[in-house]
Design a protein around this motif. Sequence first.
Motif: not given
Length: 290
Positions: A166, A224, A230-231, A233, A235
Amino acid sequence: MSPLTALTYVLPHRLLSSLARKLAYSTHPKTKQWLIDTVVRNFGVDLSEAAEPDPSAYPTFNAFFTRALKPGARTPDPDPRALLMPADGRVSECGHIGHADEGVLHEDAGHVFQAKGHGFTTAELLADEAAAEAFDGGVYATVYLSPKDYHRVHMPWTGTLRETVHVPGRLFSVGPDAVGAVSKLFARNERLVCHFDTDFGPMAVVMVGALLVSGVETVWSGVEIPPYGGPVTVKDYRGENIRLERFAEMARFNYGSTVIVLLPKGVAELASHLSAESPVRLGQQLARLS
């Protein structure tokens, strides 16, 4: 650049998208029906293809927008070597991912075009230089989904999910005017990069967000995006054996946006009929294995 596109540089993208999300999930009868009727009327939505053709039967605008199709409304290309178009829409651009020796702007990474000379590197798109190297010299296709289109995205080829990334960013419109005017738009917008391992090697499917897009969700993990921002991400799904077959649903958008498919060098050639502005439908041939 149109005045509206120029205005999007200063608009509060995430705030507007958060407000749009609230509207999309509203169960207020008049609100949801006004939204549905407005889109059907203004964009010419063909509800005869929908599993539920009655626009008043949907509990929310989001339920309408992510509606399922009737069985058989889309079928996969019968050629067993055909990689499939992942969505309904229109090709923004497609072609070969460039090399540094082809005169592109970046010396150490592949380069793909957005529109009207605008381009970006695969490293910028994927937010990962190492992952981008696998696609240097390969092929790509960018498909724009308009508000009238079916908004579920399906697998071009059978693959096992390796990881998702993301990538936070802006939420510019991905309409034709913005794509032609905003430099590196697809590598600037919020997006979800999905990496798959296939029998021919890696395949990336990138879900690019846009202004007023309420979210991106996948069949393996649900929602998602949001959260927005934000940072970066990552997964990791290695070892979880999440395998999706060719033509199976993999994800969906809320409101119009863009899907980009990346394939490695020497694996496949794009279908000869594809070019910028070509209308396409889910299941048509995107490329054919070499």
